[in-house]
Design an enzyme around this catalytic site. Structure first.
Site, PDB file in Angstrom:
ATOM      1  N   LYS A 112       0.817  -1.209   0.000  1.00  0.00           N
ATOM      2  CA  LYS A 112       0.000   0.000   0.000  1.00  0.00           C
ATOM      3  C   LYS A 112       0.855   1.266   0.000  1.00  0.00           C
ATOM      4  O   LYS A 112       0.423   2.315  -0.457  1.00  0.00           O
ATOM      5  CB  LYS A 112      -0.979  -0.021   1.173  1.00  0.00           C
ATOM      6  CG  LYS A 112      -2.056  -1.099   0.951  1.00  0.00           C
ATOM      7  CD  LYS A 112      -3.135  -1.116   2.004  1.00  0.00           C
ATOM      8  CE  LYS A 112      -4.248  -2.081   1.621  1.00  0.00           C
ATOM      9  NZ  LYS A 112      -3.832  -3.511   1.654  1.00  0.00           N
TER      10      LYS A 112
HETATM   11  C1  PLP Z   1      -4.479  -4.594   1.034  1.00  0.00           C
HETATM   12  C2  PLP Z   1      -3.709  -5.851   0.871  1.00  0.00           C
HETATM   13  C3  PLP Z   1      -4.062  -6.831  -0.084  1.00  0.00           C
HETATM   14  C4  PLP Z   1      -5.313  -6.720  -0.945  1.00  0.00           C
HETATM   15  O1  PLP Z   1      -5.195  -5.740  -1.939  1.00  0.00           O
HETATM   16  P1  PLP Z   1      -6.505  -5.192  -2.688  1.00  0.00           P
HETATM   17  O2  PLP Z   1      -6.044  -4.040  -3.496  1.00  0.00           O
HETATM   18  O3  PLP Z   1      -7.466  -4.798  -1.602  1.00  0.00           O
HETATM   19  O4  PLP Z   1      -7.035  -6.316  -3.529  1.00  0.00           O
HETATM   20  C5  PLP Z   1      -3.248  -7.938  -0.220  1.00  0.00           C
HETATM   21  N1  PLP Z   1      -2.150  -8.111   0.555  1.00  0.00           N
HETATM   22  C6  PLP Z   1      -1.793  -7.206   1.494  1.00  0.00           C
HETATM   23  C7  PLP Z   1      -0.596  -7.476   2.315  1.00  0.00           C
HETATM   24  C8  PLP Z   1      -2.546  -6.047   1.682  1.00  0.00           C
HETATM   25  O5  PLP Z   1      -2.182  -5.154   2.631  1.00  0.00           O
END
Ligand code: PLP
Length: 464
Positions: A112
């Site tokens: 993120k």
């Molecule tokens: C947020 C997250 C996801 C999922 O990603 P999306 O964009 O919501 O599909 C997968 N793995 C981790 C470690 C995350 O923090």
């Protein structure tokens, strides 16, 4: 660039307004009015460029007309300059034609950061130009909160309030949020569950007076700017593995569908993507959809990959909009059905279009541990419990071994020491900055599970 809502009844906006608005006024999500293109020559010209340079080139058409348009290269250099790996998003070979794209070299060790670090700078830039301030309010059960806090800390014109359920997040995750020493960061430990935190956030946003007075905003994954920033690493990985001359398949551990939708956006821009493979944990609404054509809501079960524990994938709405040839009324009807009856069925033509590019596979907790163990035995790699779900889906569903496959690694294994330990018997050593959160003092305020208490706290602590 102008943006339209997936439900077709909100005003068309430019990038800056879309950034600040998040959700459209008709409840829809913003998408670009048309997809810009990356030609073969454009892709060739990106070879050998740094991650920040690729980012600035890929995103340029999306921010055309924005107040930050001219500063985009500088903002990219600033955001990705904080990342610890010199490649920013390194590719590591796992098997004969399989690579891991490591997206955990940002300040909070999860993917993120790749979007939020930039989005924090975008917010600051646009708010300064407009002479306005915002108050970001969010709820977190773990990853999102720390990434949002790191993105907004010390930024002019932003206050950020993040609520977590007291005693219910892992210690690493809590400390990543509460040890940030910045005057504009406010952590609330709520005496309640994650759902209570979310209900309070919803109630605050529904309070129009409060919302307008404090200029409330969110940085959740439905914000277009986050999707846009995630397109970059698909392009980055593909050019390193031979694009535009070769096709690439991606395998993506998925929750809210934001990450993999960015892959779709790259595809629409002309990146030669063969397949987009979606991995789900036991909360497998997406896998069930790919198998049946029906989206059916069930309850959420906790799993070893908590950031993928979702009931519905909000960003799937953007894909529906495309599959229905941008018919906002049709998307609205499906979303109404989902809200009222917890279910909708995608029309056969649209479902076929989606199925031509996407497929999905699920992996439960036992399978997750087994896959972590097998990968560790075969490669020596420690893989976090989210990433392994994507790797597994890629291995199960990808039949064309001649096409390179990239699995997205969305978190550093040391963020989930208990899951790794349960799989392979020992926990991964934390990188120094992650270990350091255990030596710093924490700052948070305990509040009752009461919207008035939270409202009072926010009013009393905003800077202006
Ligand atoms: C947020 C997250 C996801 C999922 O990603 P999306 O964009 O919501 O599909 C997968 N793995 C981790 C470690 C995350 O923090």
């Amino acid at each position: 660039m102008r943006y339209v809502s997936t439900r077709g009844r909100a005003p068309t906006l430019g990038f800056d307004d879309v950034l600040l608005a998040g959700l459209a006024t008709d409840g829809g999500l913003y998408v670009p009015e048309q997809w810009p293109t990356l030609t073969a020559a454009d892709l060739l010209a990106l070879r050998g460029k740094s991650y920040a340079e690729v980012a600035a080139r890929v995103m340029a058409p999306f921010v055309a007309g924005s107040v930050l348009e001219k500063d985009l290269p500088r903002l990219c250099a600033q955001a990705y300059g904080r990342f610890t790996h010199p490649a920013v998003a390194p590719l590591k070979q796992l098997d004969a034609n399989e690579w891991l794209l490591e997206l955990f070299h940002g300040p909070t060790f999860a993917f993120k950061d790749y979007a939020l670090q930039l989005v924090g700078l975008f917010f600051e830039h646009v708010l300064k130009a407009r002479g306005s301030r915002i108050t970001i309010v969010g709820a977190t059960s773990g990853d999102t909160g720390s990434a949002a806090i790191e993105a907004c800390r010390d930024r002019a014109n932003i206050d950020i309030f993040i609520m977590h359920p007291s005693g219910r997040t892992s210690e690493v995750q809590r400390r990543q949020m509460t040890t940030v020493d910045a005057a504009n960061v406010h952590n609330i430990a709520l005496a309640g569950t994650f759902d209570d935190c979310q209900d309070i956030v919803k109630a605050l946003f529904a309070d129009t007076t409060f919302r307008t007075e404090l200029n409330l905003s969110a940085v959740n994954s439905i914000n277009w700017a986050r999707i846009m920033a995630q397109i970059v690493y698909y392009v980055w990985a593909a050019i390193h593995l031979g694009a535009p001359d070769r096709k690439i398949t991606f395998a993506v551990p998925t929750g809210n569908f934001g990450n993999v939708f960015a892959g779709y956006a790259a595809y629409r821009m002309g990146l030669p993507i063969a397949k987009l493979i979606v991995g789900s944990n036991r909360n497998d609404i997406l896998t069930r959809y790919f198998e049946t054509g029906a989206m059916t809501v069930e309850g959420v079960q906790p799993s070893l990959s908590p950031s993928m524990d979702i009931q519905v994938s909000s960003n799937f709405e953007r894909l529906l909009f495309e599959a229905y040839d941008r018919d906002g009324a049709a998307v609205s009807r499906l979303m109404d059905q989902l809200k009222q009856g917890g279910r909708y069925t995608v029309a056969p033509a649209a479902h076929a279009k989606i199925g031509a590019l996407f497929s999905g596979a699920r992996l439960d907790d036992e399978g997750t541990k087994k896959a972590m163990r097998e990968l560790h035995d075969a490669t020596g790699e420690l893989i976090d419990p989210h990433s392994v779900v994507g790797i597994h889906a890629g291995r199960v569903l990808d039949t064309d071994r001649s096409i390179p496959r990239v699995a997205l690694a969305t978190a550093h294994p040391a963020k989930f020491p208990d899951a790794v330990k349960s799989a392979i018997g020992s926990a991964p050593p934390p990188p120094a900055p992650l270990a350091a959160v255990f030596n710093r003092s924490e700052r948070f305020t305990e509040l009752a599970n009461d919207v008035d208490a939270v409202r009072r706290f926010i009013r009393a602590n905003v800077s202006a």
